[in-house]
Design a protein around this motif. Sequence first.
Motif, short mmCIF file in Angstrom:
data_model
loop_
_atom_site.label_atom_id
_atom_site.label_comp_id
_atom_site.label_asym_id
_atom_site.label_seq_id
_atom_site.Cartn_x
_atom_site.Cartn_y
_atom_site.Cartn_z
N UNK A 200 0.94 -1.15 -0.14
CA UNK A 200 -0.24 0.02 0.04
C UNK A 200 1.11 1.26 -0.09
N UNK A 201 1.90 1.42 0.85
CA UNK A 201 2.90 2.38 0.86
C UNK A 201 3.35 2.69 -0.50
N UNK A 202 3.55 1.47 -1.29
CA UNK A 202 4.49 1.69 -2.41
C UNK A 202 3.48 2.02 -3.59
N UNK A 203 2.07 2.19 -3.20
CA UNK A 203 1.07 2.38 -4.25
C UNK A 203 0.73 1.33 -5.09
N UNK A 204 1.00 -0.03 -4.49
CA UNK A 204 0.55 -1.12 -5.44
C UNK A 204 -0.87 -1.60 -4.75
N UNK A 205 -1.65 -2.26 -5.76
CA UNK A 205 -2.86 -2.82 -5.41
C UNK A 205 -2.75 -3.74 -4.05
N UNK A 206 -3.79 -3.43 -3.50
CA UNK A 206 -4.08 -4.27 -1.93
C UNK A 206 -5.45 -5.20 -2.21
N UNK A 207 -5.48 -6.44 -1.84
CA UNK A 207 -6.72 -6.92 -1.47
C UNK A 207 -7.55 -6.85 -0.55
N UNK A 208 -8.50 -5.66 -0.35
CA UNK A 208 -8.98 -5.43 1.03
C UNK A 208 -9.80 -6.48 1.30
N UNK A 209 -10.34 -7.24 0.56
CA UNK A 209 -11.18 -8.42 1.25
C UNK A 209 -10.05 -9.50 1.87
N UNK A 210 -9.09 -9.83 1.44
CA UNK A 210 -7.95 -10.56 2.23
C UNK A 210 -7.74 -9.90 3.45
N UNK A 211 -7.35 -8.65 3.28
CA UNK A 211 -6.93 -8.19 4.51
C UNK A 211 -8.14 -7.93 5.68
N UNK A 212 -9.37 -7.97 5.30
CA UNK A 212 -10.28 -7.83 6.21
C UNK A 212 -10.39 -9.31 6.92
N UNK A 213 -10.04 -10.35 5.91
CA UNK A 213 -10.15 -11.64 6.67
C UNK A 213 -8.97 -11.69 7.65
#
Length: 231
Positions: free
Chosen positions: A158-171
């Motif tokens: 996220x800090x590098x500006x790359x795509x983050x899978x928010x659904x996976x982070x929520x899990x």
Amino acid sequence: MLTKHTPIWILIGGGVLAGCAGVINAVGFLGVHHRALSHLSGPITVLSTDLSAADFRLALHAFLVVAAFFSGCVLSGFIIRQSTLKLGRRYGFALGLESLLLIGAVHYLKQGAIRGDCLAAMACGLQNAMATNYSGAIIRTTHMTGVVTDLGLACGHFLRGLEVEWGRLRLLATLLAGFFIGGIFGAIGFRHLAYETLYIPAALTGLTGIAYSIYKHIERVRKRNAVTPAT
């Protein structure tokens, strides 16, 4: 990678199971043997250090905990037979068995017997292997090293500006929160109930297993009636 929306039943189930593991591990640390029971990094380290010191009695204890956790994983694989998380597998039976293992653990832990640690570790191994994979995301509910690692990697992306899978982070965040909160309740419970605190995760897993089995039975009956031609 987690490529689709995570169903609410996985979030709730994963959080509850992680909470149960947090309770078990807290009781293991606070108990007379001061052992980690929900993961193996600690017990394996203890095993190696005890062997190096030629303390074979303590080494045997650590080895039995490791073997019990492994046996729980084997048992899970035998019961469920699949590594992909999907409704319809034999999770109800596995959860019921975990509940019985924890009840047995209370009995022996109150006597100061090593068998109590082993039964609790076996319950954790059974649980950890039971929830293994969903849409490419590894779901482990009894230890948080991988969870924290994946969360850290995602923050770095996220800090590098790359795509983050928010659904996976929520899990992952749900699992971490569940384990942390379970540890708090486990510590509080141990001060008041001692080893009987393990009845809490035993009740949760047992009731969840019963409810799940009833639900799947109702679903099977409904589907069978739906395909049966009217007479």
